[in-house]
Design an enzyme around this catalytic site. Sequence first.
Site, PDB file in Angstrom:
ATOM      1  N   GLU A   1     -92.225 -45.268 -53.564  1.00 39.36           N
ATOM      2  CA  GLU A   1     -91.440 -46.463 -53.205  1.00 39.36           C
ATOM      3  C   GLU A   1     -90.269 -46.486 -54.162  1.00 39.36           C
ATOM      4  O   GLU A   1     -90.425 -46.748 -55.358  1.00 39.36           O
ATOM      5  CB  GLU A   1     -92.304 -47.725 -53.317  1.00 39.36           C
ATOM      6  CG  GLU A   1     -91.657 -48.946 -52.667  1.00 39.36           C
ATOM      7  CD  GLU A   1     -91.092 -49.923 -53.660  1.00 39.36           C
ATOM      8  OE1 GLU A   1     -89.862 -49.830 -53.923  1.00 39.36           O
ATOM      9  OE2 GLU A   1     -91.850 -50.758 -54.172  1.00 39.36           O
TER      10      GLU A   1
ATOM     11  N   GLU B   1     -77.506 -48.591 -55.904  1.00 45.12           N
ATOM     12  CA  GLU B   1     -78.375 -49.660 -56.367  1.00 45.12           C
ATOM     13  C   GLU B   1     -77.971 -50.079 -57.779  1.00 45.12           C
ATOM     14  O   GLU B   1     -77.997 -49.268 -58.705  1.00 45.12           O
ATOM     15  CB  GLU B   1     -79.837 -49.210 -56.350  1.00 45.12           C
ATOM     16  CG  GLU B   1     -80.808 -50.321 -56.686  1.00 45.12           C
ATOM     17  CD  GLU B   1     -82.253 -49.877 -56.565  1.00 45.12           C
ATOM     18  OE1 GLU B   1     -83.068 -50.665 -56.042  1.00 45.12           O
ATOM     19  OE2 GLU B   1     -82.570 -48.757 -56.989  1.00 45.12           O
TER      20      GLU B   1
ATOM     21  N   CYS C   1     -86.196 -54.077 -56.041  1.00 45.73           N
ATOM     22  CA  CYS C   1     -85.778 -52.912 -55.269  1.00 45.73           C
ATOM     23  C   CYS C   1     -85.393 -53.272 -53.840  1.00 45.73           C
ATOM     24  O   CYS C   1     -84.541 -52.619 -53.236  1.00 45.73           O
ATOM     25  CB  CYS C   1     -86.870 -51.855 -55.279  1.00 45.73           C
ATOM     26  SG  CYS C   1     -88.507 -52.475 -54.861  1.00 45.73           S
TER      27      CYS C   1
ATOM     28  N   LYS D   1    -100.274 -45.237 -65.519  1.00 49.93           N
ATOM     29  CA  LYS D   1     -99.199 -45.085 -66.500  1.00 49.93           C
ATOM     30  C   LYS D   1     -98.267 -46.272 -66.295  1.00 49.93           C
ATOM     31  O   LYS D   1     -97.408 -46.267 -65.433  1.00 49.93           O
ATOM     32  CB  LYS D   1     -98.454 -43.770 -66.293  1.00 49.93           C
ATOM     33  CG  LYS D   1     -97.725 -43.227 -67.539  1.00 49.93           C
ATOM     34  CD  LYS D   1     -96.671 -44.137 -68.113  1.00 49.93           C
ATOM     35  CE  LYS D   1     -95.403 -44.138 -67.267  1.00 49.93           C
ATOM     36  NZ  LYS D   1     -94.331 -44.979 -67.905  1.00 49.93           N
TER      37      LYS D   1
END
Length: 472
Positions: free
Chosen positions: A245, A377, A279, A170
């Site tokens: 992750e 973040e 990230c 996906k």
Amino acid sequence: MREYLKFYIDGHWVDPVEPHAAEVINPATEEVTGRISLGSPADVEEAVAAACKAFSSWSQTSKAERLDLLKSIQTEYAKRQADLGEAITEEMGAPASLANGFHVGLGAGHLQTAIEVLERFEFEEVRGATVIRHEPIGVCGLITPWNWPMNQTCVKVFPALATGCTMILKPPQLAALSAHILAEILDAAGVPAGVFNMVQGSGSVIGTVLSKHQDVDMISFTGSEPVGVQIQKDAAETVKRVGLELGGKSAWIVLDDEKLAEHVTGATAGMMGNSGQTCSAGSRLLVPNSRMAEVIEAATAAANGVTVGDPNGNFAMGPVVSKGQYNIIQDYIQKGLDEGAKLIAGGLGRPEGLDKGWYVKPTVFVGTNDMVIAREEIFGPVLVIIGYDDADQAVGIANESNFGLGGYISGTDLDLVRSVARRMRTGAIWINGGFDFHAPFGGYKRSGNGREWGDYGFREYLEVKSMMGFPV
């Protein structure tokens, strides 16, 4: 304009069960650059059925057969690198030099690494009268993000293939063009029908069905923490393995030495790479308080020296991926100002001369570790500089975070570097620019669980069977 309206299921390009198209927007121009189909649960059912059917034979293939396939993929990948780079620039605004370089190169690197690991990987181990086998886990749902589309897709697809698993990919809705080309590469390389399947669409639909599906044995997800939490909840119903992750707020510790200004310059410029959409980016820059004036001078010059503009031009930084992401970043910059952080570069709005496209100014604050901009973040080109008094305090600040994905250390005192690295609670640490495709990558704490890259990445896709009293 690209039209990628079919899915890849059971070795064929097929129409969606329920046709529904969506536009892909070029973030540099704000104009439509492509159209894709959004899948439904019915499309997932077809893909899972194909993967289940193919698993019985693919799981029994030899190491040599899987190596031959990976090498065929490598040949086809090399033919399409320029196409992949062009697509990545269109879909997420990465500068052409970055898209054709590191973006595409990471995919090639993970493919070569999968070949190298498979060549020496031992799937059986004899311990006395016990044989321990490592067997493919089964049908895998691979859910990937938009920020490093080839890196994050290839680091899942190739180990899954190498270990004998079948899969449903996906890909991200915002970066679906390069995923389509990758599927064409796999098809041209001769991946057997049903081994690799791809259904595009929204994560809330496709990802949820995959996570809950009783015939999917594993989910590997890279993305945000809230989505990762929901995937774990959905997957719990069928007790499937979940590899995550997730986010990061990584610390970059610059040690007090004669190369401090050089290291600050590199860390600041590095944060702005890929428009800060990484990230593991070193978004908290930890520096000696005693040399803060020198740090500010170097960081300001470095940020102001980052050129921003058309990704097909000669610029270091392109736009961020979407209007939504642009607005999120602007909100965080405003929060930094409201919290009283000292703005030394960048700020609100687009860079001067850019009135179209989702461009963000390379932004640097001086702040403290308790500020929102230092704890959450941002996923954009926003750096927060935080001072420390000694190395022990630097480690404490670095570890005072809900995340633990990446970390960076710059310094010439190697004994001190080693000491700091051992005490940082994070999954991967880059020391003075080190890099290794075979090193395991993944996070502590809310940055996820499991590991990708190299042989550790293979283990994510393997079950362990003990056969005791086995005739040897």
